[in-house]
Motif scaffolding. Structure first.
Motif, PDB file in Angstrom:
ATOM      1  N   PHE A   1       0.819  -1.213   0.000  1.00 50.89           N
ATOM      2  CA  PHE A   1       0.000   0.000   0.000  1.00 50.89           C
ATOM      3  C   PHE A   1       0.856   1.268   0.000  1.00 50.89           C
ATOM      4  N   LEU A   2       1.856   1.354   0.845  1.00 45.65           N
ATOM      5  CA  LEU A   2       2.704   2.553   0.879  1.00 45.65           C
ATOM      6  C   LEU A   2       3.494   2.734  -0.415  1.00 45.65           C
ATOM      7  N   PRO A   3       4.096   1.695  -0.997  1.00 50.04           N
ATOM      8  CA  PRO A   3       4.724   1.904  -2.308  1.00 50.04           C
ATOM      9  C   PRO A   3       3.737   2.345  -3.383  1.00 50.04           C
ATOM     10  N   LEU A   4       2.496   1.877  -3.310  1.00 52.63           N
ATOM     11  CA  LEU A   4       1.477   2.314  -4.256  1.00 52.63           C
ATOM     12  C   LEU A   4       1.213   3.806  -4.108  1.00 52.63           C
ATOM     13  N   LEU A   5       1.089   4.274  -2.861  1.00 53.98           N
ATOM     14  CA  LEU A   5       0.864   5.701  -2.633  1.00 53.98           C
ATOM     15  C   LEU A   5       2.065   6.532  -3.074  1.00 53.98           C
ATOM     16  N   ALA A   6       3.274   6.033  -2.831  1.00 59.04           N
ATOM     17  CA  ALA A   6       4.476   6.757  -3.252  1.00 59.04           C
ATOM     18  C   ALA A   6       4.549   6.843  -4.778  1.00 59.04           C
ATOM     19  N   ALA A   7       4.225   5.762  -5.457  1.00 58.43           N
ATOM     20  CA  ALA A   7       4.226   5.779  -6.920  1.00 58.43           C
ATOM     21  C   ALA A   7       3.155   6.721  -7.464  1.00 58.43           C
ATOM     22  N   ALA A   8       1.999   6.753  -6.808  1.00 56.44           N
ATOM     23  CA  ALA A   8       0.941   7.666  -7.244  1.00 56.44           C
ATOM     24  C   ALA A   8       1.375   9.120  -7.059  1.00 56.44           C
ATOM     25  N   GLU A   9       2.030   9.424  -5.949  1.00 56.16           N
ATOM     26  CA  GLU A   9       2.492  10.800  -5.716  1.00 56.16           C
ATOM     27  C   GLU A   9       3.590  11.178  -6.715  1.00 56.16           C
ATOM     28  N   LEU A  10       4.477  10.255  -7.025  1.00 59.38           N
ATOM     29  CA  LEU A  10       5.500  10.534  -8.035  1.00 59.38           C
ATOM     30  C   LEU A  10       4.875  10.756  -9.410  1.00 59.38           C
ATOM     31  N   ALA A  11       3.837   9.999  -9.718  1.00 61.94           N
ATOM     32  CA  ALA A  11       3.145  10.194 -10.993  1.00 61.94           C
ATOM     33  C   ALA A  11       2.481  11.563 -11.042  1.00 61.94           C
ATOM     34  N   VAL A  12       1.948  12.013  -9.920  1.00 61.47           N
ATOM     35  CA  VAL A  12       1.325  13.337  -9.874  1.00 61.47           C
ATOM     36  C   VAL A  12       2.383  14.415 -10.036  1.00 61.47           C
ATOM     37  N   LEU A  13       3.503  14.279  -9.350  1.00 63.04           N
ATOM     38  CA  LEU A  13       4.557  15.287  -9.432  1.00 63.04           C
ATOM     39  C   LEU A  13       5.250  15.302 -10.788  1.00 63.04           C
ATOM     40  N   ALA A  14       5.145  14.238 -11.557  1.00 62.48           N
ATOM     41  CA  ALA A  14       5.752  14.184 -12.876  1.00 62.48           C
ATOM     42  C   ALA A  14       4.937  14.944 -13.916  1.00 62.48           C
ATOM     43  N   THR A  15       3.709  15.291 -13.603  1.00 66.09           N
ATOM     44  CA  THR A  15       2.896  16.048 -14.549  1.00 66.09           C
ATOM     45  C   THR A  15       3.305  17.520 -14.517  1.00 66.09           C
ATOM     46  N   ASP A  16       2.863  18.259 -15.514  1.00 67.67           N
ATOM     47  CA  ASP A  16       3.180  19.680 -15.582  1.00 67.67           C
ATOM     48  C   ASP A  16       2.546  20.440 -14.421  1.00 67.67           C
ATOM     49  N   ALA A  17       1.281  20.161 -14.139  1.00 68.47           N
ATOM     50  CA  ALA A  17       0.588  20.850 -13.041  1.00 68.47           C
ATOM     51  C   ALA A  17       1.186  20.466 -11.690  1.00 68.47           C
ATOM     52  N   GLY A  18       1.558  19.213 -11.522  1.00 68.86           N
ATOM     53  CA  GLY A  18       2.162  18.769 -10.271  1.00 68.86           C
ATOM     54  C   GLY A  18       3.526  19.392 -10.048  1.00 68.86           C
ATOM     55  N   GLY A  19       4.318  19.498 -11.098  1.00 69.33           N
ATOM     56  CA  GLY A  19       5.623  20.141 -10.986  1.00 69.33           C
ATOM     57  C   GLY A  19       5.499  21.618 -10.670  1.00 69.33           C
ATOM     58  N   ARG A  20       4.551  22.306 -11.319  1.00 65.01           N
ATOM     59  CA  ARG A  20       4.310  23.720 -11.026  1.00 65.01           C
ATOM     60  C   ARG A  20       3.852  23.908  -9.588  1.00 65.01           C
ATOM     61  N   CYS A  21       3.015  23.010  -9.117  1.00 70.49           N
ATOM     62  CA  CYS A  21       2.525  23.085  -7.748  1.00 70.49           C
ATOM     63  C   CYS A  21       3.678  22.894  -6.763  1.00 70.49           C
ATOM     64  N   LEU A  22       4.577  21.977  -7.063  1.00 69.04           N
ATOM     65  CA  LEU A  22       5.715  21.715  -6.186  1.00 69.04           C
ATOM     66  C   LEU A  22       6.687  22.899  -6.161  1.00 69.04           C
ATOM     67  N   VAL A  23       6.954  23.471  -7.317  1.00 75.07           N
ATOM     68  CA  VAL A  23       7.957  24.541  -7.404  1.00 75.07           C
ATOM     69  C   VAL A  23       7.393  25.876  -6.938  1.00 75.07           C
ATOM     70  N   TYR A  24       6.226  26.255  -7.416  1.00 75.34           N
ATOM     71  CA  TYR A  24       5.696  27.580  -7.140  1.00 75.34           C
ATOM     72  C   TYR A  24       4.663  27.618  -6.024  1.00 75.34           C
ATOM     73  N   GLY A  25       4.104  26.483  -5.665  1.00 81.73           N
ATOM     74  CA  GLY A  25       3.067  26.455  -4.627  1.00 81.73           C
ATOM     75  C   GLY A  25       1.747  26.973  -5.176  1.00 81.73           C
ATOM     76  N   GLY A  26       0.847  27.270  -4.286  1.00 78.80           N
ATOM     77  CA  GLY A  26      -0.436  27.828  -4.701  1.00 78.80           C
ATOM     78  C   GLY A  26      -1.437  26.802  -5.192  1.00 78.80           C
ATOM     79  N   CYS A  27      -1.196  25.534  -4.964  1.00 80.68           N
ATOM     80  CA  CYS A  27      -2.170  24.531  -5.394  1.00 80.68           C
ATOM     81  C   CYS A  27      -3.190  24.293  -4.279  1.00 80.68           C
ATOM     82  N   GLU A  28      -4.293  23.678  -4.640  1.00 81.99           N
ATOM     83  CA  GLU A  28      -5.344  23.428  -3.650  1.00 81.99           C
ATOM     84  C   GLU A  28      -4.845  22.456  -2.583  1.00 81.99           C
ATOM     85  N   PRO A  29      -5.365  22.562  -1.372  1.00 81.17           N
ATOM     86  CA  PRO A  29      -4.896  21.686  -0.291  1.00 81.17           C
ATOM     87  C   PRO A  29      -5.331  20.237  -0.525  1.00 81.17           C
ATOM     88  N   PHE A  30      -4.570  19.349   0.065  1.00 83.19           N
ATOM     89  CA  PHE A  30      -4.858  17.923  -0.068  1.00 83.19           C
ATOM     90  C   PHE A  30      -6.106  17.574   0.737  1.00 83.19           C
TER      91      PHE A  30
END
Length: 108
Positions: A30-59
């Motif tokens: 389960f934890l590796p699945l969640l980690a892979a899902a988060e990496l997949a999100v951060l690999a997208t353009d919107a996820g990368g922008r959210c990580l670098v610049y912030g300002g994304c909606e809360p989890f």
């Protein structure tokens, strides 16, 4: 040489062991699945922008924690419930874990 014969496990005991083994494997992955899902999100353009610049909606922590708690309860049921409830509990556990991963994937 033994003085007694060991009886082979019954079909019911073997089925219970298979269900238990599947539930434990799903719980461990389960934890590796969640980690892979988060990496997949951060690999997208919107996820990368959210990580670098912030300002994304809360989890959405509240639904995520409810789903994780329900998955943990289904895991406990898959291990300890009577045999006729173990297979549906394992199915519910896997489904809830996938739902938690989808909550993580839908965030950015």
């Amino acid at each position: 040489m033994t003085w007694y014969r060991q009886s082979p496990p019954t079909a019911q005991a073997a089925r219970a062991a298979r269900i238990r083994r599947g539930a434990v494997i799903a719980f461990v992955l389960f934890l590796p699945l969640l980690a892979a899902a988060e990496l997949a999100v951060l690999a997208t353009d919107a996820g990368g922008r959210c990580l670098v610049y912030g300002g994304c909606e809360p989890f959405p922590w509240r639904p995520f924690l409810w789903v994780c708690g329900a998955a943990a309860a289904a895991f406990a049921a898959a291990l300890a419930a009577p045999l006729r409830f173990r297979a549906p509990a394992r199915g519910a556990q896997v489904g809830l874990q996938v739902l938690a991963a989808l909550i993580v994937l839908a965030r950015p």
